[in-house]
Write an enzyme that holds these catalytic residues in place. Sequence first.
Site, PDB file in Angstrom:
ATOM      1  N   CYS A 140       0.732  -1.226   0.090  1.00 56.66           N
ATOM      2  CA  CYS A 140       0.031  -0.129  -0.121  1.00 56.66           C
ATOM      3  C   CYS A 140       0.917   1.100  -0.115  1.00 56.66           C
ATOM      4  O   CYS A 140       0.740   2.333  -0.732  1.00 56.66           O
ATOM      5  CB  CYS A 140      -1.099  -0.055   1.144  1.00 56.66           C
ATOM      6  SG  CYS A 140      -2.234   1.329   1.240  1.00 56.66           S
ATOM      7  N   CYS A 141       1.830   1.290   0.904  1.00 52.83           N
ATOM      8  CA  CYS A 141       2.909   2.572   0.871  1.00 52.83           C
ATOM      9  C   CYS A 141       3.471   2.487  -0.449  1.00 52.83           C
ATOM     10  O   CYS A 141       3.666   3.639  -0.892  1.00 52.83           O
ATOM     11  CB  CYS A 141       3.908   2.167   1.998  1.00 52.83           C
ATOM     12  SG  CYS A 141       3.232   2.566   3.679  1.00 52.83           S
ATOM     13  N   CYS A 143      -0.630   7.719   7.987  1.00 52.69           N
ATOM     14  CA  CYS A 143      -2.116   7.546   7.309  1.00 52.69           C
ATOM     15  C   CYS A 143      -2.774   7.157   8.561  1.00 52.69           C
ATOM     16  O   CYS A 143      -2.691   6.565   9.463  1.00 52.69           O
ATOM     17  CB  CYS A 143      -2.018   6.510   6.428  1.00 52.69           C
ATOM     18  SG  CYS A 143      -1.221   7.021   4.790  1.00 52.69           S
ATOM     19  N   CYS A 168      -3.284   3.448   9.868  1.00 50.41           N
ATOM     20  CA  CYS A 168      -1.773   3.067  10.405  1.00 50.41           C
ATOM     21  C   CYS A 168      -1.124   3.754  11.469  1.00 50.41           C
ATOM     22  O   CYS A 168       0.042   3.614  11.738  1.00 50.41           O
ATOM     23  CB  CYS A 168      -0.689   2.826   9.206  1.00 50.41           C
ATOM     24  SG  CYS A 168      -1.501   1.862   7.825  1.00 50.41           S
ATOM     25  N   CYS A 186       8.225   2.862   5.367  1.00 49.21           N
ATOM     26  CA  CYS A 186       7.366   2.668   4.411  1.00 49.21           C
ATOM     27  C   CYS A 186       7.915   2.696   3.027  1.00 49.21           C
ATOM     28  O   CYS A 186       7.344   2.574   1.954  1.00 49.21           O
ATOM     29  CB  CYS A 186       6.496   3.887   4.712  1.00 49.21           C
ATOM     30  SG  CYS A 186       7.330   5.595   4.263  1.00 49.21           S
TER      31      CYS A 186
END
Length: 241
Positions: free
Chosen positions: A118-119, A207, A210, A235
């Site tokens: 996702c990162c 985010c 997270c 990340c």
Amino acid sequence: MTQTTTELDFTTLDAELSTQSPQAIVKRALSLFDNIAISFSGAEDVVLIDMAYKINPNVKVFSLDTGRLHPETYQFIDRVRKHYNISIDVMYPEAAAVEALVQAKGLFSFYEDGHQECCGVRKVAPLRRKLATLDAWITGQRKDQSPSTRAAVPVIQADGAFGTPEHPLVKFNPLANWSSADVWTYIRALEVPYNSLHERGFISIGCEPCTKPTLPQQHEREGRWWWEEATQKECGLHAPK
């Protein structure tokens, strides 16, 4: 005059700058490179903006909007923009890449298979696009932010993670030798804007899904990707290369 990576002796320059103040390091960075920008997201970065703005009000600043930030973070970005009357270049992830990830794995796949994918889509790819347009960048990394991954952060380095032989990139970390206490002493003394989430126990802010507040005596990075091992709490924006 803008320098090139091949013209810099990183070992000598790091040894020289590592004994100097962050303000002196920022001033040297801005003197060495015209095409340089500050990466902005948190408390350390706005301290750098404050320092750089006093040297050059036309300092370039960019930020990453992952699409998953806290409302308070969006408000913070806008507050900094207005406070310094600067333009902040906000970088966004590619819509098609986000759509493909969400369609395949849903909105919270990182809880099951790690945050790197996702990162990579929401942060690393947009950063790579931005850095491809720069000769150098300035970050708020500190050695004590993560002893397992950042303990050896120098004040200047050739960026091997995002630079290429065709497009070398230089990275400055003026706050490498500062502590969190140093950062907040500066913020309070000079009334620098900060994210209101800090008033609710958030120290390291990323985010929304997270990030969580930390308890007394917890390390600041324990609030980031708390379901993963401590050695995985990066990340990809500051890959140790």
